[in-house]
Structure formats: C-alpha cells, structure tokens
Design a protein around this motif. Sequence first.
Motif, PDB file in Angstrom:
ATOM      1  N   PHE A 293       0.828  -1.212   0.000  1.00  0.00           N
ATOM      2  CA  PHE A 293       0.000   0.000   0.000  1.00  0.00           C
ATOM      3  C   PHE A 293       0.862   1.261   0.000  1.00  0.00           C
ATOM      4  N   SER A 294       2.093   1.154   0.473  1.00  0.00           N
ATOM      5  CA  SER A 294       2.954   2.335   0.539  1.00  0.00           C
ATOM      6  C   SER A 294       3.198   2.930  -0.840  1.00  0.00           C
ATOM      7  N   GLU A 295       3.055   2.121  -1.874  1.00  0.00           N
ATOM      8  CA  GLU A 295       3.324   2.577  -3.233  1.00  0.00           C
ATOM      9  C   GLU A 295       2.131   3.316  -3.857  1.00  0.00           C
ATOM     10  N   GLU A 296       0.974   3.253  -3.205  1.00  0.00           N
ATOM     11  CA  GLU A 296      -0.235   3.764  -3.856  1.00  0.00           C
ATOM     12  C   GLU A 296      -1.230   4.348  -2.853  1.00  0.00           C
ATOM     13  N   VAL A 297      -0.733   5.056  -1.844  1.00  0.00           N
ATOM     14  CA  VAL A 297      -1.603   5.576  -0.789  1.00  0.00           C
ATOM     15  C   VAL A 297      -2.693   6.483  -1.359  1.00  0.00           C
ATOM     16  N   GLN A 298      -2.335   7.368  -2.266  1.00  0.00           N
ATOM     17  CA  GLN A 298      -3.322   8.289  -2.828  1.00  0.00           C
ATOM     18  C   GLN A 298      -4.397   7.532  -3.588  1.00  0.00           C
ATOM     19  N   TRP A 299      -4.010   6.512  -4.326  1.00  0.00           N
ATOM     20  CA  TRP A 299      -4.963   5.699  -5.074  1.00  0.00           C
ATOM     21  C   TRP A 299      -5.896   4.950  -4.136  1.00  0.00           C
ATOM     22  N   VAL A 300      -5.370   4.472  -3.001  1.00  0.00           N
ATOM     23  CA  VAL A 300      -6.179   3.757  -2.021  1.00  0.00           C
ATOM     24  C   VAL A 300      -7.203   4.695  -1.390  1.00  0.00           C
ATOM     25  N   ALA A 301      -6.796   5.917  -1.063  1.00  0.00           N
ATOM     26  CA  ALA A 301      -7.660   6.848  -0.343  1.00  0.00           C
ATOM     27  C   ALA A 301      -8.751   7.455  -1.219  1.00  0.00           C
ATOM     28  N   GLN A 302      -8.505   7.587  -2.497  1.00  0.00           N
ATOM     29  CA  GLN A 302      -9.429   8.314  -3.361  1.00  0.00           C
ATOM     30  C   GLN A 302     -10.853   7.770  -3.365  1.00  0.00           C
ATOM     31  N   PRO A 303     -11.079   6.452  -3.563  1.00  0.00           N
ATOM     32  CA  PRO A 303     -12.472   5.974  -3.558  1.00  0.00           C
ATOM     33  C   PRO A 303     -13.160   6.156  -2.217  1.00  0.00           C
ATOM     34  N   TRP A 304     -12.417   6.119  -1.114  1.00  0.00           N
ATOM     35  CA  TRP A 304     -13.021   6.369   0.198  1.00  0.00           C
ATOM     36  C   TRP A 304     -13.480   7.815   0.302  1.00  0.00           C
ATOM     37  N   GLU A 311     -12.440  13.011   5.255  1.00  0.00           N
ATOM     38  CA  GLU A 311     -11.363  13.251   6.224  1.00  0.00           C
ATOM     39  C   GLU A 311     -10.160  12.339   6.002  1.00  0.00           C
ATOM     40  N   LEU A 312     -10.343  11.296   5.177  1.00  0.00           N
ATOM     41  CA  LEU A 312      -9.249  10.355   4.921  1.00  0.00           C
ATOM     42  C   LEU A 312      -8.361  10.903   3.801  1.00  0.00           C
ATOM     43  N   THR A 313      -7.661  11.962   4.115  1.00  0.00           N
ATOM     44  CA  THR A 313      -6.724  12.550   3.166  1.00  0.00           C
ATOM     45  C   THR A 313      -5.520  11.630   3.003  1.00  0.00           C
ATOM     46  N   THR A 314      -4.731  11.903   1.987  1.00  0.00           N
ATOM     47  CA  THR A 314      -3.525  11.097   1.787  1.00  0.00           C
ATOM     48  C   THR A 314      -2.632  11.141   3.017  1.00  0.00           C
ATOM     49  N   ARG A 315      -2.549  12.287   3.645  1.00  0.00           N
ATOM     50  CA  ARG A 315      -1.713  12.406   4.845  1.00  0.00           C
ATOM     51  C   ARG A 315      -2.238  11.543   5.981  1.00  0.00           C
ATOM     52  N   VAL A 316      -3.545  11.589   6.224  1.00  0.00           N
ATOM     53  CA  VAL A 316      -4.132  10.786   7.307  1.00  0.00           C
ATOM     54  C   VAL A 316      -3.925   9.301   7.049  1.00  0.00           C
ATOM     55  N   VAL A 317      -4.181   8.876   5.821  1.00  0.00           N
ATOM     56  CA  VAL A 317      -4.029   7.463   5.484  1.00  0.00           C
ATOM     57  C   VAL A 317      -2.567   7.035   5.615  1.00  0.00           C
ATOM     58  N   THR A 318      -1.649   7.887   5.206  1.00  0.00           N
ATOM     59  CA  THR A 318      -0.218   7.574   5.338  1.00  0.00           C
ATOM     60  C   THR A 318       0.175   7.424   6.804  1.00  0.00           C
ATOM     61  N   GLU A 319      -0.327   8.312   7.644  1.00  0.00           N
ATOM     62  CA  GLU A 319      -0.017   8.222   9.077  1.00  0.00           C
ATOM     63  C   GLU A 319      -0.567   6.939   9.683  1.00  0.00           C
TER      64      GLU A 319
END
Length: 333
Positions: A293-304, A311-319
Amino acid sequence: MTNHEEAATVRPLTLAWVRRHLAAGERIVGAEALLGGATAEMRRLTIGTRGGGIRHLVLRSFVDPTRQGPAEDLLHREADALTTLTGTGTGTGVSAPGLVAVDPAAAHCEYPSLLMTHLPGRAVLADEGLETRLPLLARQLVAVHAVRPAVRPREYVALTTADTVVTPEGADAAAWAAAIDLLRAPAPRYEGRFLHRDFQPGNVLFDLPPDDRAGAASAAGAAGARITGVVDWAAASWGPADLDVAHCSTNLALLHGPAWGLRFTEAYQEAGGLLAGTADERLYWQVRVPLAFSEEVQWVAQPWQEAGRTELTTRVVTERLDAYLTSLMDAPG
C-alpha cells in the motif's frame, strides 16, 4: 424523462452488446455510475422487463490500464470466479453476482467488459457499527476460503518487492526497514486456499432498511445487520489465507484506525479461519500488504473520499499506514 439520456452514457458498441444479452422483450431504461470502482468504470443498468417490471444489471468496463495485470486476464478470472460461486448446488455460503456475459478482449465493446447481475445492499465505510460488522466480515472471509473450485484459479501474484516499497516521510524508519527485510526472504510455504484478493469493506455489501438510506452507518451497526454479497472478483487467486486476511486488516486499519486491523486478524481466527503456523510466517504475510500500500496511498484513499470519507486525506491514510505497520512489528509473536 431522462432514462434515454442516462442509457446513452454507456458507449454505443457496449450498449448494443448488452442489449444482445437481455431476455426477449427487455430494454435498457436507465444507467447510473457506481462509486468505488478504483480499477474500472462501473454502471448499474435498469432493465425494463416484458411484464412491465424492472431489474438491474451491473456493467464493468476496464477503460484504463490496471496495476493488477491485463484487463483481459482480470475479466477471465472474474468470470471464472462468478461461475464457481453461483454454480448450481455449490453451497459455498458466499453470495456473488451471477455472470451474464463477458467480453474480455473487447471484441464487441469499446473496452474489455463484463455484465453481471446486481446484488442488493451497499458497502458501509463508516466507523459507526464496525463492532457489529467486524465478525460478519470475518465469517464471510472464512466462507470464501472454504470454497473448493472445480478448476483452481491461478496462483496469487505479489507485485511488491523490497526494492519497490516507499517508506513514508516521517515514518518509523527502523520498523519499516525491518519489515522490508522480511520481503527479502523467500515466501513461507503455505496451504493454498481460494482467495478473493481484494476482500475489504468496499467490496462487501450489507442490507440496509429502506427508510435509512441516509443513515447507512447506524443501520449497518444494528443487531440485524447481515451481508448480502461480495463483489469485485477480478483478482480471484489461489494462495495463503493470510494474504486475504492481511489485505482486509490493512484496509480496516486505514479506514478506521490501526487497532481494527489487528482485531480483524483475531476475529478471523475466532470464526474458525486458519492462518500460518508460526509467528514469523504470519508476520511475513501481515506486513506484505501494508508495504504494498505504501506505493499507492493516494490511489487507495481516493475511492473512500469519493464515498464520503473526506477526512481520509492522503496524509491521514499515510499516518495510519505507518502506525499500523509499526504495531505489527511491535506486536508480540
């Protein structure tokens, strides 16, 4: 009346292909985009029946390249999985869409496409009610792994390597380095199981009372919650149960907080699911998914985010990803 306008959003060749697979006297009277399709364009088609009623079908079209492999291969796998799961007398305990038609090589449609029946219910991504949904998800995944297909799907493919992992900025460097080192060793031996390979809350449908469409979270948390189906079988594979469990655990950790990822693993075992025999083997599979998932955090968060979890921004999901991986590496064996 906008039905014809909505139906026209389906591309002409694909529309003609769908019509060829309808029953006599049926017609397409509407179409709407479905949210959550991260790798394909999804549409729900409203079909007017000969007797004046309606039914629904779902159209999946791969309009862009995917990270999971060629669209033709994905659609062959999904078609095979749906045939296995909806075959007469399978008794799998897993409700999946029925296959209507598939055009893997886009011989008839503009893009590789699959047409399937529509299941009732909806995905629930809210924090509320998760305590109730978690054991239901675990029991459903145990049922998936109990499926014994007549024709075994292809072996799972792990695309992530130690060299492709992206350690997030500000992450626990020691924990990530230790986890990455685990990937440098050969994968543990395992007893193969039928895998969904993308089993997570976005692909599991729950029933919701008609009068609570706006309150999906509270309804899904009610005592009467039940799963109505599992969708998106394009990555169905053969491999270790640990891989599916790790995938769902990671999604739960990012959606709801790291502790929920750990709790799902426990819930799966409490539901009768069997994982790798040793702590080291289990850890290998547990960390493989968050590292991927580390390679595609933004892609993972977008559909959510598109589904309302803004509130599940790329930063929040990365943290959360960092916190979850660290918790796995710190957990006692």
